[in-house]
Design a protein around this motif. Structure first.
Motif, mmCIF file in Angstrom:
data_model
loop_
_atom_site.group_PDB
_atom_site.id
_atom_site.type_symbol
_atom_site.label_atom_id
_atom_site.label_comp_id
_atom_site.label_asym_id
_atom_site.label_seq_id
_atom_site.Cartn_x
_atom_site.Cartn_y
_atom_site.Cartn_z
ATOM 1 N N GLY A 173 -15.068 34.109 6.347
ATOM 2 C CA GLY A 173 -14.855 35.525 6.047
ATOM 3 C C GLY A 173 -14.626 35.749 4.577
ATOM 4 N N ASP A 199 -12.869 30.547 12.737
ATOM 5 C CA ASP A 199 -13.142 31.266 11.499
ATOM 6 C C ASP A 199 -12.066 30.963 10.470
ATOM 7 O OD1 ASP A 199 -10.946 33.299 11.665
ATOM 8 O OD2 ASP A 199 -12.112 34.138 13.316
ATOM 9 N N VAL A 240 -10.588 33.071 7.096
ATOM 10 C CA VAL A 240 -10.719 34.423 6.565
ATOM 11 C C VAL A 240 -9.746 34.677 5.419
ATOM 12 C CG1 VAL A 240 -11.532 35.328 8.773
ATOM 13 C CG2 VAL A 240 -9.090 35.347 8.259
ATOM 14 N N LEU A 264 -16.301 38.498 16.631
ATOM 15 C CA LEU A 264 -16.564 37.090 16.921
ATOM 16 C C LEU A 264 -16.008 36.705 18.290
ATOM 17 C CD1 LEU A 264 -15.708 35.579 13.409
ATOM 18 C CD2 LEU A 264 -17.970 36.150 14.323
ATOM 19 N N THR A 308 -12.696 38.865 13.172
ATOM 20 C CA THR A 308 -12.402 38.050 14.350
ATOM 21 C C THR A 308 -12.684 38.809 15.646
ATOM 22 O OG1 THR A 308 -10.757 36.757 13.147
ATOM 23 C CG2 THR A 308 -10.583 36.736 15.538
ATOM 24 N N HIS A 335 -9.807 39.759 8.021
ATOM 25 C CA HIS A 335 -9.542 39.242 9.363
ATOM 26 C C HIS A 335 -10.085 40.128 10.479
ATOM 27 C CE1 HIS A 335 -6.569 35.988 10.883
ATOM 28 N NE2 HIS A 335 -7.650 36.032 11.646
ATOM 29 N N SER A 376 -8.508 30.844 14.702
ATOM 30 C CA SER A 376 -8.698 31.801 13.620
ATOM 31 C C SER A 376 -7.648 31.522 12.556
ATOM 32 C CB SER A 376 -8.564 33.238 14.146
ATOM 33 O OG SER A 376 -8.795 34.167 13.110
ATOM 34 N N THR A 417 -17.220 30.586 11.197
ATOM 35 C CA THR A 417 -17.482 31.754 10.368
ATOM 36 C C THR A 417 -16.590 31.755 9.144
ATOM 37 O OG1 THR A 417 -18.046 33.008 12.358
ATOM 38 C CG2 THR A 417 -17.667 34.268 10.351
ATOM 39 N N ASN A 469 -23.683 36.961 15.557
ATOM 40 C CA ASN A 469 -22.891 35.876 16.138
ATOM 41 C C ASN A 469 -23.312 35.593 17.574
ATOM 42 O OD1 ASN A 469 -20.462 34.070 16.250
ATOM 43 N ND2 ASN A 469 -19.780 35.599 17.721
#
Length: 396
Positions: free
Chosen positions: A190, A359, A361, A199, A196, A193, A316, A188, A159
């Motif tokens: 997933g 992201d 996830v 990231l 994260t 989680h 996220s 991203t 990343n």
């Protein structure tokens, strides 16, 4: 399978369309195959039965990438190719606390995006993504299955490598980045989680501490507390999990100070009220799922914007923020969540925020229905996140 006769007839039709000789049989000479007009072969009137867009050798790849983005070997031969946003898969689920399977989430989300395209117009946001950002799909990080620390380190380095490159586009004004240069953003897929945390390390390295908008049914700020008689010895570290990564992010200085971070959609049961105290201590404000009934999506958007202000923002999104009726394929489902329409309205209300990364996830395709509703929901949310990035450049 097609019979040899059908294949031969098909090639005959192509040969006739291109006015080249055809010899028949099953051995197809280069004089025929080399002169096939693929633009004609792969294109037709979209109002009848053809593809959704005109075919060209520069756009077609035949691979299932996210929303028909260009596939790139971002860590190999294509490392020098510039772009604005990279889609990156993180196939990792060995710190999940209930149902595993999110390691297959990146592929599932890509499957759910097959009807989407970055070349199409997002009507509510009035934007064609590819006019403002060039998005590529870098595939998945090959994370090891047997050592969580190593796997998360692999993702962190990958990343960071993407984030520290120079983006294709630059903009008038000063960049938000600490070095005042323009860097690519990463979406991203997933993975559980826990991903994260590595990231956030990457984006904080480029932009400094950031405000997080966390869509989830769970707080994920659990404070590791060794207990007498537990499986960990007194001198052993309790490893990070998909329920504690924000605790570690706070203590690493990755989160914006002064409670400029927010959970949205929270509705899980807690162990004690101390969980809420600990959550506030690590810098979060809470919006519960029930708020959508009390103050509506506009009220939730207002609270989000008041919380994060003008800070750089990382989004996220745990797919379990949606009600299981809309997203059953996840590791820790909780009833009473948002509908897909509500989450779209909330996301549309975030236009103008300076989103440095995002992201999606906890998509576990093995638990999905035959019609792939969770994967389709996650893919469409990813499309909306890309639209938000396309709407607002990362300038001061």
């Amino acid at each position: 399978m097609l019979s040899r006769g059908i294949v031969a007839c098909s090639l005959l039709a192509v040969a006739l369309a291109n006015q080249v000789p055809f010899t028949g049989g099953v051995a197809y000479p280069d004089s025929i195959l080399g002169s096939v007009n693929f633009t004609q072969l792969f294109s037709s009137d979209e109002k009848k039965s053809g593809p959704a867009q005109a075919w060209s050798s520069s756009t077609w790849n035949g691979m299932t990438t996210f929303a028909k983005t260009q596939p790139l070997r971002c860590f190999g031969e294509d490392a020098s190719v510039p772009y604005d946003v990279a889609v990156l898969g993180a196939p990792f689920d060995t710190t999940t606390s209930y149902r595993p399977g999110a390691r297959f989430g990146p592929n599932g989300i890509r499957q759910g995006s097959r009807r989407l395209s970055v070349d199409r117009i997002n009507v509510p946001l009035n934007i064609k993504l590819s006019d403002n950002i060039t998005t590529v799909d870098c595939g998945d990080v090959p994370m090891v299955w047997t050592d969580n620390k190593v796997a998360l380190r692999q993702l962190e380095i990958a990343n960071a490598a993407l984030l520290n490159r120079t983006s294709l586009r630059s903009f008038a004004g000063t960049s938000l980045a600490k070095d005042q240069k323009y860097h690519p953003r990463v979406l991203t897929l997933g993975g559980d989680h826990t991903i994260t945390l590595p990231l956030l390390r990457g984006v904080a390295g480029v932009y400094g501490p950031i405000s997080v908008i966390h869509f989830d049914s769970h707080l994920d700020t659990w404070k590791p507390k060794p207990q007498d008689g537990g499986p960990w010895l007194p001198d052993e570290e309790i490893p990070v999990s998909h329920g504690s990564y924000f605790y570690y992010a706070y203590h690493e200085g990755l989160l914006a100070p002064d409670n400029a971070n927010i959970h949205v959609g929270i509705r899980n049961a807690i162990h004690s009220w101390e969980d809420y105290t600990d959550d506030h201590d690590v810098g979060f404000v809470i919006s519960h799922a029930e708020d959508v009934e009390e103050i509506g999506w506009r009220g939730i958007v207002k609270l989000i914007r008041e919380t994060v202000g003008d800070n750089p923002v990382y989004i996220s999104l745990d797919i379990d923020v949606l009600d299981p009726a809309f997203a059953p394929a996840t590791g820790t489902p909780e009833i009473g969540g948002f509908s897909t329409r509500e989450i779209k309205k909330i996301l549309h209300g975030l236009v103008g925020l300076k989103i440095v990364g995002a992201d999606i996830v906890e998509v576990a395709p093995a638990y999905d229905t035959q019609d792939e509703i969770t994967q389709i929901a996650a893919a469409n949310i990813g499309y909306e996140l890309l639209a938000l990035m396309a709407k607002t450049p990362l300038t001061v």
